[in-house]
Design a protein around this motif. Structure first.
Motif, PDB file in Angstrom:
ATOM      1  N   MET A   1       0.843  -1.187   0.000  1.00  0.00           N
ATOM      2  CA  MET A   1       0.000   0.000   0.000  1.00  0.00           C
ATOM      3  C   MET A   1       0.879   1.237   0.000  1.00  0.00           C
ATOM      4  SD  MET A   1      -2.791  -0.800   2.876  1.00  0.00           S
ATOM      5  CE  MET A   1      -1.439  -1.034   4.002  1.00  0.00           C
ATOM      6  N   ASP A   2       0.838   2.009  -1.031  1.00  0.00           N
ATOM      7  CA  ASP A   2       1.585   3.250  -1.071  1.00  0.00           C
ATOM      8  C   ASP A   2       0.676   4.391  -0.709  1.00  0.00           C
ATOM      9  OD1 ASP A   2       3.956   2.087  -1.826  1.00  0.00           O
ATOM     10  OD2 ASP A   2       3.448   2.129  -3.952  1.00  0.00           O
ATOM     11  N   VAL A   3       1.210   5.385  -0.053  1.00  0.00           N
ATOM     12  CA  VAL A   3       0.436   6.564   0.286  1.00  0.00           C
ATOM     13  C   VAL A   3       0.379   7.445  -0.943  1.00  0.00           C
ATOM     14  CG1 VAL A   3       0.277   8.576   1.771  1.00  0.00           C
ATOM     15  CG2 VAL A   3       1.211   6.449   2.656  1.00  0.00           C
ATOM     16  N   ASP A   4      -0.816   7.780  -1.412  1.00  0.00           N
ATOM     17  CA  ASP A   4      -0.966   8.627  -2.574  1.00  0.00           C
ATOM     18  C   ASP A   4      -0.620  10.056  -2.206  1.00  0.00           C
ATOM     19  OD1 ASP A   4      -3.872   6.770  -3.486  1.00  0.00           O
ATOM     20  OD2 ASP A   4      -1.809   6.532  -4.153  1.00  0.00           O
ATOM     21  N   THR A   5       0.240  10.687  -3.029  1.00  0.00           N
ATOM     22  CA  THR A   5       0.598  12.075  -2.791  1.00  0.00           C
ATOM     23  C   THR A   5      -0.509  12.955  -3.317  1.00  0.00           C
ATOM     24  OG1 THR A   5       2.886  11.461  -3.125  1.00  0.00           O
ATOM     25  CG2 THR A   5       2.365  13.801  -3.193  1.00  0.00           C
ATOM     26  N   SER A   6      -1.011  13.831  -2.487  1.00  0.00           N
ATOM     27  CA  SER A   6      -2.104  14.696  -2.890  1.00  0.00           C
ATOM     28  C   SER A   6      -1.590  16.084  -3.187  1.00  0.00           C
ATOM     29  CB  SER A   6      -3.164  14.761  -1.790  1.00  0.00           C
ATOM     30  OG  SER A   6      -2.601  15.345  -0.670  1.00  0.00           O
ATOM     31  N   THR A   7      -2.376  16.837  -3.929  1.00  0.00           N
ATOM     32  CA  THR A   7      -2.039  18.224  -4.223  1.00  0.00           C
ATOM     33  C   THR A   7      -2.570  19.103  -3.120  1.00  0.00           C
ATOM     34  OG1 THR A   7      -2.218  17.747  -6.558  1.00  0.00           O
ATOM     35  CG2 THR A   7      -2.261  20.070  -5.924  1.00  0.00           C
ATOM     36  N   THR A   8      -1.737  20.014  -2.656  1.00  0.00           N
ATOM     37  CA  THR A   8      -2.150  20.912  -1.581  1.00  0.00           C
ATOM     38  C   THR A   8      -3.315  21.765  -2.028  1.00  0.00           C
ATOM     39  OG1 THR A   8       0.151  20.992  -0.904  1.00  0.00           O
ATOM     40  CG2 THR A   8      -1.317  22.658   0.022  1.00  0.00           C
ATOM     41  N   GLU A   9      -4.316  21.880  -1.164  1.00  0.00           N
ATOM     42  CA  GLU A   9      -5.517  22.630  -1.515  1.00  0.00           C
ATOM     43  C   GLU A   9      -5.217  24.111  -1.680  1.00  0.00           C
ATOM     44  OE1 GLU A   9      -8.672  19.869   0.971  1.00  0.00           O
ATOM     45  OE2 GLU A   9      -8.336  21.976   1.459  1.00  0.00           O
ATOM     46  N   LEU A  10      -5.984  24.764  -2.586  1.00  0.00           N
ATOM     47  CA  LEU A  10      -5.848  26.204  -2.758  1.00  0.00           C
ATOM     48  C   LEU A  10      -6.387  26.894  -1.522  1.00  0.00           C
ATOM     49  CD1 LEU A  10      -7.007  26.620  -6.459  1.00  0.00           C
ATOM     50  CD2 LEU A  10      -4.701  26.349  -5.575  1.00  0.00           C
ATOM     51  N   VAL A  11      -5.626  27.893  -1.058  1.00  0.00           N
ATOM     52  CA  VAL A  11      -6.033  28.632   0.134  1.00  0.00           C
ATOM     53  C   VAL A  11      -6.683  29.936  -0.311  1.00  0.00           C
ATOM     54  CG1 VAL A  11      -5.263  29.699   2.254  1.00  0.00           C
ATOM     55  CG2 VAL A  11      -4.121  27.646   1.388  1.00  0.00           C
ATOM     56  N   MET A  12      -7.977  30.106   0.004  1.00  0.00           N
ATOM     57  CA  MET A  12      -8.740  31.284  -0.411  1.00  0.00           C
ATOM     58  C   MET A  12      -8.934  32.187   0.792  1.00  0.00           C
ATOM     59  SD  MET A  12      -9.244  30.417  -3.577  1.00  0.00           S
ATOM     60  CE  MET A  12     -10.542  31.494  -4.153  1.00  0.00           C
ATOM     61  N   SER A  13      -8.702  33.451   0.620  1.00  0.00           N
ATOM     62  CA  SER A  13      -8.926  34.401   1.715  1.00  0.00           C
ATOM     63  C   SER A  13     -10.406  34.676   1.858  1.00  0.00           C
ATOM     64  CB  SER A  13      -8.172  35.710   1.423  1.00  0.00           C
ATOM     65  OG  SER A  13      -8.762  36.352   0.313  1.00  0.00           O
ATOM     66  N   SER A  14     -10.762  35.266   3.007  1.00  0.00           N
ATOM     67  CA  SER A  14     -12.171  35.520   3.280  1.00  0.00           C
ATOM     68  C   SER A  14     -12.745  36.560   2.334  1.00  0.00           C
ATOM     69  CB  SER A  14     -12.329  35.992   4.727  1.00  0.00           C
ATOM     70  OG  SER A  14     -11.578  37.175   4.916  1.00  0.00           O
ATOM     71  N   SER A  15     -11.881  37.340   1.691  1.00  0.00           N
ATOM     72  CA  SER A  15     -12.364  38.374   0.771  1.00  0.00           C
ATOM     73  C   SER A  15     -12.429  37.895  -0.653  1.00  0.00           C
ATOM     74  CB  SER A  15     -11.441  39.599   0.863  1.00  0.00           C
ATOM     75  OG  SER A  15     -10.121  39.236   0.502  1.00  0.00           O
ATOM     76  N   VAL A 423      -8.303  -5.066   2.905  1.00  0.00           N
ATOM     77  CA  VAL A 423      -7.615  -4.093   2.049  1.00  0.00           C
ATOM     78  C   VAL A 423      -7.551  -4.590   0.608  1.00  0.00           C
ATOM     79  CG1 VAL A 423      -5.422  -2.941   1.596  1.00  0.00           C
ATOM     80  CG2 VAL A 423      -6.265  -3.119   3.939  1.00  0.00           C
ATOM     81  N   VAL A 424      -7.260  -5.872   0.439  1.00  0.00           N
ATOM     82  CA  VAL A 424      -7.212  -6.446  -0.911  1.00  0.00           C
ATOM     83  C   VAL A 424      -8.572  -6.318  -1.591  1.00  0.00           C
ATOM     84  CG1 VAL A 424      -6.964  -8.598  -2.208  1.00  0.00           C
ATOM     85  CG2 VAL A 424      -5.314  -8.022  -0.417  1.00  0.00           C
ATOM     86  N   LYS A 425      -9.629  -6.559  -0.835  1.00  0.00           N
ATOM     87  CA  LYS A 425     -10.986  -6.444  -1.388  1.00  0.00           C
ATOM     88  C   LYS A 425     -11.296  -5.005  -1.782  1.00  0.00           C
ATOM     89  CE  LYS A 425     -15.835  -7.365  -0.240  1.00  0.00           C
ATOM     90  NZ  LYS A 425     -16.784  -7.867   0.793  1.00  0.00           N
ATOM     91  N   GLU A 426     -10.873  -4.046  -0.960  1.00  0.00           N
ATOM     92  CA  GLU A 426     -11.161  -2.643  -1.230  1.00  0.00           C
ATOM     93  C   GLU A 426     -10.330  -2.094  -2.386  1.00  0.00           C
ATOM     94  OE1 GLU A 426     -10.369  -0.764   2.480  1.00  0.00           O
ATOM     95  OE2 GLU A 426     -12.337  -1.257   3.356  1.00  0.00           O
ATOM     96  N   ARG A 427      -9.089  -2.519  -2.486  1.00  0.00           N
ATOM     97  CA  ARG A 427      -8.176  -1.915  -3.455  1.00  0.00           C
ATOM     98  C   ARG A 427      -7.968  -2.773  -4.702  1.00  0.00           C
ATOM     99  NH1 ARG A 427      -3.855   1.796  -0.221  1.00  0.00           N
ATOM    100  NH2 ARG A 427      -5.289   2.490   1.411  1.00  0.00           N
ATOM    101  N   GLY A 428      -8.347  -4.021  -4.629  1.00  0.00           N
ATOM    102  CA  GLY A 428      -8.251  -4.873  -5.804  1.00  0.00           C
ATOM    103  C   GLY A 428      -6.835  -5.197  -6.232  1.00  0.00           C
ATOM    104  N   THR A 429      -5.903  -5.241  -5.301  1.00  0.00           N
ATOM    105  CA  THR A 429      -4.523  -5.587  -5.617  1.00  0.00           C
ATOM    106  C   THR A 429      -3.942  -6.415  -4.482  1.00  0.00           C
ATOM    107  OG1 THR A 429      -2.293  -4.708  -6.059  1.00  0.00           O
ATOM    108  CG2 THR A 429      -3.742  -3.389  -4.645  1.00  0.00           C
ATOM    109  N   TRP A 430      -3.066  -7.333  -4.832  1.00  0.00           N
ATOM    110  CA  TRP A 430      -2.448  -8.181  -3.802  1.00  0.00           C
ATOM    111  C   TRP A 430      -1.285  -7.482  -3.100  1.00  0.00           C
ATOM    112  CZ3 TRP A 430       2.717  -9.338  -3.856  1.00  0.00           C
ATOM    113  CH2 TRP A 430       3.400  -9.065  -5.050  1.00  0.00           C
ATOM    114  N   ARG A 431      -0.745  -6.434  -3.724  1.00  0.00           N
ATOM    115  CA  ARG A 431       0.428  -5.748  -3.162  1.00  0.00           C
ATOM    116  C   ARG A 431      -0.036  -4.714  -2.130  1.00  0.00           C
ATOM    117  NH1 ARG A 431       3.366  -1.180  -3.957  1.00  0.00           N
ATOM    118  NH2 ARG A 431       5.625  -1.333  -3.637  1.00  0.00           N
ATOM    119  N   VAL A 432      -0.195  -5.148  -0.891  1.00  0.00           N
ATOM    120  CA  VAL A 432      -0.678  -4.250   0.158  1.00  0.00           C
ATOM    121  C   VAL A 432       0.201  -4.374   1.384  1.00  0.00           C
ATOM    122  CG1 VAL A 432      -3.060  -4.310  -0.627  1.00  0.00           C
ATOM    123  CG2 VAL A 432      -2.281  -6.020   1.005  1.00  0.00           C
TER     124      VAL A 432
END
Length: 432
Positions: A1-15, A423-432
């Protein structure tokens, strides 16, 4: 199971919704890129190695103190085991608040505060009377454990900022520091305790050494994500609702329940069975020497074949090996057992961090996932060795704690297998 790298969310100001326009370049944050190497990554590995040497390496040497305090008459073996188990409990349980603070960007704050508390507590231990249980418990169990907890888990979590494809190997290298610490600390303490140095200055010497090492470690380790001033609430509910994660965590809890029995009682076991006392001083060092390769080879395989796929046989062999203590009747037998159990136990504990971290869907949440995982297993570290000590009793009925430790570790293996199937059932891969 590899941790997927996510893109940092855009930070919007209150204005942002106002009529005033904001340039797009002020809103966008570059995607998080994990380099899997480089000078900063390897420096962080070196710093984490030092932290593991000072914290887990020290805790895994508690068998020396167990032997010393028991023979000094501080209390029964069961009560003294609470000191070491509480130290481990604090080191792991503090992972929950430390994980939150790490995700919020307070990495170096944790290292400084935890390091100062760790060293201060060692100096307080040097002033303790070894026949006074409460003095030892407060300084070594509470103080050292709390300081360890503030610095240990963040030093593992920070590796995720630098490593992805080779994360398990990097964390395995970090954890070899615990093995080397488990070699150096018992030999140093045994030689100095029973030499002309004595208890007080032996502990002070280790405190001065630890202070210097922690300063170096803090300078070496770096983070790669910016501090989150307005960080959202940690997703603790999300972590506890992850069924596969919780099943695996329960399995690790059960394995940890019997895991530390040899680490705490092997030196006393050798002493009580009339084997050479000089050899008894080196049993923990041999055990930790065997764990060096155990912290490297399985982690290298885990990066290729999956953390759970490697963890399952390791858990099973750990449980079986505990029963092998029934056959330890000679110095050769004790040496072989120490090396084998050192390898498999080292494999288990070094696979825990990448295994837990791999469940996190976002690199920004890895601290809280590891915090929750270590918090759950910390209760096993707290209660396991005192239960073993109670079963051992004053008449040293060794078969009782051996059976308890072996059975719960094998039961934990069953839970880890169940978690893998989900995990195998959820991800459909044996490499976990």
């Amino acid at each position: 199971m590899d941790v997927d790298t996510s893109t940092t969310e855009l930070v919007m100001s209150s204005s942002a919704t106002s009529e005033k326009s904001i340039p797009i370049q002020e809103l966008q944050v570059p995607a998080v890129v994990v380099p899997d190497g480089g000078a900063r990554a390897w420096a962080s590995v070196a710093g984490g190695w030092i932290i593991a040497f000072c914290t887990v390496g020290y805790a895994q040497s508690f068998g020396v103190f167990e032997d010393l305090y028991t023979l000094a008459g501080a209390s029964t073996a069961t009560n003294i085991a609470w000191i070491g188990s509480f130290q481990l409990f604090m080191a792991f349980a503090m992972g929950l608040p430390a994980g939150k603070l790490f995700d919020a960007g307070y990495f170096h704050h944790l290292q400084i505060a935890g390091g100062l508390l760790f060293v201060f507590s060692l100096f307080m231990l040097s002033l303790a009377d070894t026949s006074k249980f409460y003095q030892i418990f407060l300084s070594q169990g509470v103080g050292v454990g709390l300081g360890s907890g503030l610095i240990f888990l963040p030093s593992l979590s920070v590796q995720a900022h630098h490593w992805k494809e080779r994360r398990a190997l990097a964390m395995g290298i970090v954890m070899t520091g615990a093995s080397v610490g488990g070699i150096v600390h018992p030999i140093m303490h045994n030689q100095l305790f029973h030499g002309s140095t004595g208890f007080t200055w032996t502990v002070r010497a280790s405190a001065f050494m630890t202070l210097g090492l922690l300063v170096i470690a803090n300078c070496l380790m770096t983070t790669r994500l910016p501090p989150k001033k307005n960080a959202p609430k940690p997703p603790i509910g999300e972590v506890f609702s992850n069924r596969a994660f919780m099943i695996v965590a329960v399995g690790c809890f059960l394995v940890f329940w019997g895991f530390y029995f040899p680490y705490f009682y092997l030196q006393l076991f050798v002493d009580i069975h009339g084997l050479d006392r000089t050899f008894a001083f080196y049993t923990l060092a041999i055990l930790n020497a065997g764990s060096i390769l155990g912290r490297l080879i399985p982690n290298l395989l885990a990066d290729r074949y999956g953390n759970l796929n490697v963890m399952i046989p390791i858990c099973f062999v750990n449980g079986i090996l505990v029963f092998a203590m029934f056959g330890v009747k000679s110095i050769a037998g004790a040496a072989v057992f120490s090396l084998l159990y050192g390898f498999t136990s080292g494999s288990f504990i070094s696979l825990i961090p990448p295994l837990i971290g791999a469940f996190s869907p976002d690199i920004n949440k890895i601290g809280i996932y590891m915090g929750v995982g270590f918090f759950i297993t910390s209760w096993a570290s707290l209660t396991g060795t005192p239960i073993s000590g109670q079963l051992l009793g004053t008449h040293f009925a060794w078969w009782k704690p051996i059976v308890f430790s072996g059975v719960v570790m094998l039961a934990g293996t069953v839970f880890v297998i169940a978690g893998r199937l989900l995990v195998v059932k959820e991800r459909g891969t044996w490499r976990v």
